[in-house]
Motif scaffolding. Structure first.
Motif, PDB file in Angstrom:
ATOM      1  N   ASN A  19       0.825  -1.199   0.000  1.00  0.00           N
ATOM      2  CA  ASN A  19       0.000   0.000   0.000  1.00  0.00           C
ATOM      3  C   ASN A  19       0.865   1.256   0.000  1.00  0.00           C
ATOM      4  OD1 ASN A  19      -2.222   1.955   1.150  1.00  0.00           O
ATOM      5  ND2 ASN A  19      -3.276   0.044   0.664  1.00  0.00           N
ATOM      6  N   ILE A  20       1.924   1.239   0.809  1.00  0.00           N
ATOM      7  CA  ILE A  20       2.832   2.387   0.859  1.00  0.00           C
ATOM      8  C   ILE A  20       3.546   2.564  -0.486  1.00  0.00           C
ATOM      9  CG2 ILE A  20       4.948   3.284   1.925  1.00  0.00           C
ATOM     10  CD1 ILE A  20       4.032   1.909   4.535  1.00  0.00           C
ATOM     11  N   GLU A  21       3.988   1.470  -1.064  1.00  0.00           N
ATOM     12  CA  GLU A  21       4.685   1.587  -2.343  1.00  0.00           C
ATOM     13  C   GLU A  21       3.745   2.050  -3.454  1.00  0.00           C
ATOM     14  OE1 GLU A  21       8.599  -0.450  -2.705  1.00  0.00           O
ATOM     15  OE2 GLU A  21       7.302  -2.185  -2.439  1.00  0.00           O
ATOM     16  N   GLN A  22       2.479   1.642  -3.368  1.00  0.00           N
ATOM     17  CA  GLN A  22       1.504   2.101  -4.355  1.00  0.00           C
ATOM     18  C   GLN A  22       1.355   3.616  -4.301  1.00  0.00           C
ATOM     19  OE1 GLN A  22      -2.481   0.740  -3.579  1.00  0.00           O
ATOM     20  NE2 GLN A  22      -3.203   1.227  -5.639  1.00  0.00           N
ATOM     21  N   VAL A  23       1.253   4.159  -3.098  1.00  0.00           N
ATOM     22  CA  VAL A  23       1.066   5.611  -3.002  1.00  0.00           C
ATOM     23  C   VAL A  23       2.365   6.352  -3.293  1.00  0.00           C
ATOM     24  CG1 VAL A  23       1.529   6.013  -0.523  1.00  0.00           C
ATOM     25  CG2 VAL A  23      -0.211   7.352  -1.707  1.00  0.00           C
ATOM     26  N   LEU A  24       3.494   5.704  -3.111  1.00  0.00           N
ATOM     27  CA  LEU A  24       4.767   6.339  -3.472  1.00  0.00           C
ATOM     28  C   LEU A  24       4.868   6.580  -4.976  1.00  0.00           C
ATOM     29  CD1 LEU A  24       7.318   4.657  -1.050  1.00  0.00           C
ATOM     30  CD2 LEU A  24       7.025   7.121  -1.390  1.00  0.00           C
ATOM     31  N   SER A  25       4.154   5.797  -5.770  1.00  0.00           N
ATOM     32  CA  SER A  25       4.161   6.049  -7.212  1.00  0.00           C
ATOM     33  C   SER A  25       3.479   7.377  -7.526  1.00  0.00           C
ATOM     34  CB  SER A  25       3.477   4.901  -7.965  1.00  0.00           C
ATOM     35  OG  SER A  25       2.080   4.841  -7.664  1.00  0.00           O
TER      36      SER A  25
ATOM     37  N   LEU B 147      14.873  25.182  -4.253  1.00  0.00           N
ATOM     38  CA  LEU B 147      13.483  24.947  -3.871  1.00  0.00           C
ATOM     39  C   LEU B 147      13.395  23.640  -3.110  1.00  0.00           C
ATOM     40  CD1 LEU B 147      10.491  25.868  -4.102  1.00  0.00           C
ATOM     41  CD2 LEU B 147      10.345  24.390  -6.131  1.00  0.00           C
ATOM     42  N   LEU B 148      13.046  23.713  -1.822  1.00  0.00           N
ATOM     43  CA  LEU B 148      12.894  22.503  -1.008  1.00  0.00           C
ATOM     44  C   LEU B 148      11.447  22.035  -1.091  1.00  0.00           C
ATOM     45  CD1 LEU B 148      14.508  21.784   2.404  1.00  0.00           C
ATOM     46  CD2 LEU B 148      12.103  21.233   2.048  1.00  0.00           C
ATOM     47  N   ASN B 149      11.252  20.772  -1.449  1.00  0.00           N
ATOM     48  CA  ASN B 149       9.921  20.193  -1.606  1.00  0.00           C
ATOM     49  C   ASN B 149       9.785  18.964  -0.716  1.00  0.00           C
ATOM     50  OD1 ASN B 149       7.409  19.315  -2.439  1.00  0.00           O
ATOM     51  ND2 ASN B 149       8.129  18.487  -4.392  1.00  0.00           N
ATOM     52  N   ASP B 150       9.080  19.120   0.388  1.00  0.00           N
ATOM     53  CA  ASP B 150       8.796  18.033   1.336  1.00  0.00           C
ATOM     54  C   ASP B 150       7.305  17.767   1.249  1.00  0.00           C
ATOM     55  OD1 ASP B 150       8.303  16.409   3.547  1.00  0.00           O
ATOM     56  OD2 ASP B 150       9.700  17.472   4.854  1.00  0.00           O
ATOM     57  N   SER B 151       6.923  16.708   0.538  1.00  0.00           N
ATOM     58  CA  SER B 151       5.498  16.445   0.327  1.00  0.00           C
ATOM     59  C   SER B 151       5.285  14.970   0.038  1.00  0.00           C
ATOM     60  CB  SER B 151       4.948  17.304  -0.821  1.00  0.00           C
ATOM     61  OG  SER B 151       5.676  17.077  -2.006  1.00  0.00           O
ATOM     62  N   GLY B 152       4.060  14.517   0.294  1.00  0.00           N
ATOM     63  CA  GLY B 152       3.741  13.119   0.041  1.00  0.00           C
ATOM     64  C   GLY B 152       2.248  12.902  -0.044  1.00  0.00           C
ATOM     65  N   ALA B 153       1.862  11.911  -0.805  1.00  0.00           N
ATOM     66  CA  ALA B 153       0.449  11.557  -0.931  1.00  0.00           C
ATOM     67  C   ALA B 153       0.076  10.511   0.114  1.00  0.00           C
ATOM     68  CB  ALA B 153       0.167  11.024  -2.334  1.00  0.00           C
ATOM     69  N   GLU B 154      -1.220  10.466   0.418  1.00  0.00           N
ATOM     70  CA  GLU B 154      -1.775   9.456   1.323  1.00  0.00           C
ATOM     71  C   GLU B 154      -2.691   8.552   0.517  1.00  0.00           C
ATOM     72  OE1 GLU B 154      -3.274  10.449   5.459  1.00  0.00           O
ATOM     73  OE2 GLU B 154      -5.174  10.041   4.460  1.00  0.00           O
ATOM     74  N   SER B 155      -2.540   7.248   0.691  1.00  0.00           N
ATOM     75  CA  SER B 155      -3.321   6.297  -0.100  1.00  0.00           C
ATOM     76  C   SER B 155      -4.791   6.326   0.307  1.00  0.00           C
ATOM     77  CB  SER B 155      -2.767   4.883   0.100  1.00  0.00           C
ATOM     78  OG  SER B 155      -3.217   4.332   1.331  1.00  0.00           O
ATOM     79  N   PRO B 156      -5.685   5.811  -0.532  1.00  0.00           N
ATOM     80  CA  PRO B 156      -7.098   5.737  -0.142  1.00  0.00           C
ATOM     81  C   PRO B 156      -7.329   4.974   1.160  1.00  0.00           C
ATOM     82  CG  PRO B 156      -6.874   5.385  -2.497  1.00  0.00           C
ATOM     83  CD  PRO B 156      -5.476   5.413  -1.928  1.00  0.00           C
ATOM     84  N   MET B 157      -6.402   4.081   1.523  1.00  0.00           N
ATOM     85  CA  MET B 157      -6.501   3.368   2.797  1.00  0.00           C
ATOM     86  C   MET B 157      -5.742   4.097   3.904  1.00  0.00           C
ATOM     87  SD  MET B 157      -6.364  -0.653   1.722  1.00  0.00           S
ATOM     88  CE  MET B 157      -6.501  -1.163   3.424  1.00  0.00           C
ATOM     89  N   HIS B 158      -5.232   5.307   3.572  1.00  0.00           N
ATOM     90  CA  HIS B 158      -4.631   6.234   4.533  1.00  0.00           C
ATOM     91  C   HIS B 158      -3.205   5.890   4.947  1.00  0.00           C
ATOM     92  CE1 HIS B 158      -8.352   8.394   4.650  1.00  0.00           C
ATOM     93  NE2 HIS B 158      -9.010   7.313   5.006  1.00  0.00           N
TER      94      HIS B 158
END
Length: 462
Positions: free
Chosen positions: A174-180, A245-256
């Motif tokens: 799940n984590i690797e999926q959202v890392l894409s 430009l510093l970019n610290d960001s990440g997505a959260e999967s539908p399962m959070h």
């Protein structure tokens, strides 16, 4: 949602580690924004998600540790609710999906908790970080808000931390999926990091990409050419050639499940000579830290390893002098590295820290420092196979901090403050990846995101 048996097994494992009484795991409710009907996007409590899996508001799970019986408290959707939300599953249907056979109306929970307390049974409760839940629990149990904190259960919290910290193969997937998704967000930022672009446009493009792929941000993005401001949520600057430009960001999967990535980008596609040297120093520290990770290695040891590499790299500019071990031991390195090396990650981007940050990151034999910089280390104890951690060293030139230490005469035998004058407007560089502790070492999760100088420069050029 995972398989039904997953949640049954998780609750069984928790019940084996906590004995006697009732273990209460409240879910979250809707949270108003600026008025009651204008609610913020719903986010379920992560421990409730982990053990009960249901991503809907106003539910409470109670595990009877003496009988092994689990009850899900909530209400069936009313007709008034269905008019606004559309059809929703019944409480019994929700419970069945996660292997709970006993349900009860939410209105019954007060009598259950008060009777248990009157009978002298122990009520185990995680710390409550939302005022809404604190108020509801105090009313249900019939105690004051101040008394509610006395029900925080160290044994339950430590058991939850122990179980949640080790990620299953399904969680890692799940984590690797959202890392894409996160990778594409960072590639968008790299391509857009051109002179004349605005920070806000880049943030908007990244967030739009995440939402268009069924995800939201796992935390408020930190994107700024003022990278020395560690949590900079101001996005109104216009980029100029030569900026970092510093970019610290990440997505959260539908399962959070969270992701958490940082890259530092040369605006226009080229690092200058000084930027290249400092960027490479940060990257060297990150690579060495990742390479040092394996089960049983104290995270504190890895943090100090990374800090030493940062210091040695800055000696070429005359910023530090003397013995590196002394610079680390005294804490002088915190002038340029004032935060920790990383944290656990999972359903929370800072995983489980709502349960007690020291219980998560420290433990027997490890006491949190009160020293500046070192006190911000969220994780110190030995890592275990199955943990997911972030590794995020950085170098920052913070004028207010430099001026304060200089005026106080701190570590003058180890720091050349005159040399720092040339770096007052440099900003900051951080590089961060999400890393799985394996049985024999570690593995960076997800497809590679441009990280070397050559990769970042190539991704930034149109």
């Amino acid at each position: 949602m995972f398989e039904r048996t997953t949640y049954i097994q998780r609750r069984e494992a928790l019940s084996k580690q906590v004995s006697n009484g009732l273990l209460i795991i409240p879910g979250n409710g809707d949270n108003p924004g600026n008025y009651t009907d204008n609610i913020q996007p719903f986010r379920q409590d992560s421990s409730f998600l982990y053990f009960f899996g249901i991503d809907l508001p106003d539910l409470v799970g109670i595990i009877d540790l003496d009988t092994g019986e689990t009850t899900l408290f909530g209400d069936d959707p009313s007709l008034d609710a269905i008019v606004w939300t559309g059809p929703l599953p019944s409480l019994a249907e929700q419970a069945d999906r996660v292997g709970v056979t006993r349900t009860a109306p939410l209105g019954d929970i007060a009598s259950v908790l008060r009777q248990a307390r009157q009978a002298g049974r122990t009520l185990h409760l995680p710390p409550q970080y939302r005022a809404q839940n604190r108020i509801r629990l105090s009313e249900w149990i019939g105690i004051s808000l101040a008394e509610l904190d006395n029900l925080t259960s160290p044994s339950a919290c430590k058991a939850i931390i122990d179980i949640r910290a080790v990620k299953s193969a399904a969680e890692i997937a799940n984590i690797e999926q959202v890392l894409s998704i996160t990778k594409e967000m960072h590639l968008i930022a790299m391509r857009m990091a051109q002179p004349g672009a605005t920070e806000q446009a880049i943030v908007g493009a990244m967030e739009g990409y995440a939402w268009s792929h069924g995800c939201r941000q796992s935390y408020a993005p930190i994107l700024s050419k003022r990278g020395e401001v560690l949590h900079n949520h101001y996005h109104h600057n216009t980029l100029r050639a030569g900026d970092l430009l510093l970019n610290d960001s990440g997505a959260e999967s539908p399962m959070h499940y969270a992701s958490d990535i940082t890259r530092t980008i040369p605006v226009g596609g080229r690092f200058d000579e000084r930027q290249r040297a400092i960027y490479q120093t940060v990257l060297n520290a990150q690579l060495a830290a990742i390479d040092a990770l394996k089960p049983g290695v104290p995270y504190l040891q890895v943090y100090e390893l990374a800090a030493g590499i940062l210091v040695d790299g800055l000696k070429q500019f005359g910023l530090f002098k003397g013995d590196t071990d002394e610079i680390i031991r005294t804490g002088a390195f915190a002038l340029i590295f004032p935060h920790g090396l990383g944290h656990l990650m999972g359903l929370d981007v800072h995983d489980m820290e709502a349960l007690n940050e020291d219980w998560v990151g420290y433990g027997e034999g490890y006491e949190r420092s009160r020293d500046f910089g070192r006190k911000s280390l969220r994780l110190a104890r030995p890592v275990r196979a199955g943990w997911v951690v972030t590794i995020e060293p950085g170098i920052y030139f913070i004028p207010a901090l430099i001026d304060r230490w200089r005026a106080e005469g701190r570590f003058t035998h180890l720091i050349d403050y005159a040399a720092f004058d040339a770096f007052r407007n440099f900003g900051g560089i951080r590089i961060e990846d999400d890393v799985l502790i394996t049985d024999t070492g570690s593995r960076v999760l997800g497809d590679p995101i441009p990280r070397t100088i050559e990769e970042v420069e190539a991704a930034t050029q149109r």
